[in-house]
Design an enzyme around this catalytic site. Sequence first.
Site, mmCIF file in Angstrom:
data_model
loop_
_atom_site.group_PDB
_atom_site.id
_atom_site.type_symbol
_atom_site.label_atom_id
_atom_site.label_comp_id
_atom_site.label_asym_id
_atom_site.label_seq_id
_atom_site.Cartn_x
_atom_site.Cartn_y
_atom_site.Cartn_z
ATOM 1 N N CYS A 155 -17.200 -6.147 12.906
ATOM 2 C CA CYS A 155 -16.598 -7.222 13.717
ATOM 3 C C CYS A 155 -15.678 -6.695 14.806
ATOM 4 O O CYS A 155 -15.241 -7.474 15.658
ATOM 5 C CB CYS A 155 -15.829 -8.193 12.820
ATOM 6 S SG CYS A 155 -14.322 -7.492 12.080
ATOM 7 N N GLU A 187 -1.091 -1.600 -6.032
ATOM 8 C CA GLU A 187 -2.339 -0.980 -6.461
ATOM 9 C C GLU A 187 -2.161 -0.336 -7.833
ATOM 10 O O GLU A 187 -1.133 0.280 -8.108
ATOM 11 C CB GLU A 187 -2.779 0.087 -5.447
ATOM 12 C CG GLU A 187 -3.176 -0.462 -4.096
ATOM 13 C CD GLU A 187 -3.530 0.644 -3.124
ATOM 14 O OE1 GLU A 187 -4.678 0.674 -2.639
ATOM 15 O OE2 GLU A 187 -2.653 1.485 -2.859
ATOM 16 N N CYS A 192 -13.017 -1.833 12.469
ATOM 17 C CA CYS A 192 -14.206 -2.287 11.738
ATOM 18 C C CYS A 192 -15.452 -2.056 12.578
ATOM 19 O O CYS A 192 -15.500 -2.413 13.770
ATOM 20 C CB CYS A 192 -14.065 -3.764 11.383
ATOM 21 S SG CYS A 192 -15.466 -4.427 10.451
ATOM 22 N N ASP A 248 -2.902 1.330 7.172
ATOM 23 C CA ASP A 248 -2.085 1.051 5.995
ATOM 24 C C ASP A 248 -1.782 -0.436 5.865
ATOM 25 O O ASP A 248 -1.787 -0.993 4.761
ATOM 26 C CB ASP A 248 -0.789 1.847 6.057
ATOM 27 C CG ASP A 248 -1.023 3.348 5.991
ATOM 28 O OD1 ASP A 248 -2.017 3.748 5.353
ATOM 29 O OD2 ASP A 248 -0.236 4.107 6.567
ATOM 30 N N ASP A 288 0.865 -1.184 0.000
ATOM 31 C CA ASP A 288 0.000 0.000 0.000
ATOM 32 C C ASP A 288 0.896 1.227 0.000
ATOM 33 O O ASP A 288 1.775 1.372 0.856
ATOM 34 C CB ASP A 288 -0.911 0.013 1.237
ATOM 35 C CG ASP A 288 -1.762 1.267 1.310
ATOM 36 O OD1 ASP A 288 -2.686 1.397 0.487
ATOM 37 O OD2 ASP A 288 -1.493 2.117 2.182
ATOM 38 N N CYS A 296 -13.277 -9.427 8.112
ATOM 39 C CA CYS A 296 -14.627 -9.869 7.772
ATOM 40 C C CYS A 296 -15.092 -9.406 6.402
ATOM 41 O O CYS A 296 -16.139 -9.861 5.916
ATOM 42 C CB CYS A 296 -15.620 -9.399 8.839
ATOM 43 S SG CYS A 296 -15.880 -7.598 8.874
#
Length: 344
Positions: free
Chosen positions: A288, A194, A285, A295, A100, A269
């Site tokens: 979850c 990416e 998150c 990053d 990333d 998840c």
Amino acid sequence: RFIRRDADARFVCWFNGGRNAVLTRTGARSGIVTITGMNPAQWRGNGPARWSVQIRVRLSQPVRDYTSVRVSWTRRELVFVNPPAPVTRKVSTGAVVGIDLGVTRTIATSDGVFFDQPDTADLDARIVHHARRMAKSRAVNNPGNARGWTPTVRYKAHRAALAAAHQDRTARLTDWRHKVTTALVTDHDLVVVEDLNVAGMTRSARGTLTAPGTNVTAKAGLNRSLASSAFGTLRAMLAYKTDALIRAGHPQTLLAVSPTNTSRRCNACGHTSQENRKSQAVFACTRCGHQGNADTNAASNVLDDGLKQWGWTHDPVVTGQPVAPAGSKGKTEPSKEVRPLVAG
């Protein structure tokens, strides 16, 4: 071709199979470089079509096979440009990694490792200082901004210092990028990045006269940071080093995946939400409760997307066989990416 008349007098000549730039050894550490060329018809006049120049050089190190030579009359330097050296330190282990790219943390890997480009604050300060002194010197000695102005001695001194500062900054960052990209392709058989649209990311926010943009200053600062991170350069380095490993017989693969929602999707998840990204570094998150570095979570998502394209589609085990090689280099232009890096 010279860049401009008040800059360094320098040019590049391709080796071209020994037809353009040939080194003849005259001693253990000396030689003569013979460079030949042809004048274009529109500039030839009554003179000869072909020309030749001989440059006596003192060799600072053994000369390997080279693709081109760079000559600087101003600095009295001749540089032999070599293709990438043969790969000897690569050991295929089947390791995979996702990357990333960012501004705060330049490179974050799915392994939880961060690579931050070196600080250039000292060189940035030198660049600003000499640029301002150049502007002041020009304003004092040429207040009307007349054409044909002869630069003063002080102006030339600051211009030379500014060029040296820019060169030092570029060299420091380029050295770091080469070391990091070499380590990534040496330690991993599969590297997933990416597929960033750098041109779109660095587009100006000024807008038009009828529809002016918002937060123009902040976006300009972000664009400078993005340009300094050099995402395209990092990707090009990974591409041609991957090609070098493939040519050397190593099972190396470089894949590009879509960056959509990689920073918003939970790697545990799969829940995607803007609220998951609490800050630049914190990921939590909302479904979850998974928490971690944002990053690193994004890099893990990049790796998962790459494995879906490559490992899970073809074989449960990442074999590393090169499919759709991620870039190429011309015979005389080692750093130029010829083939596009496409997803899959």
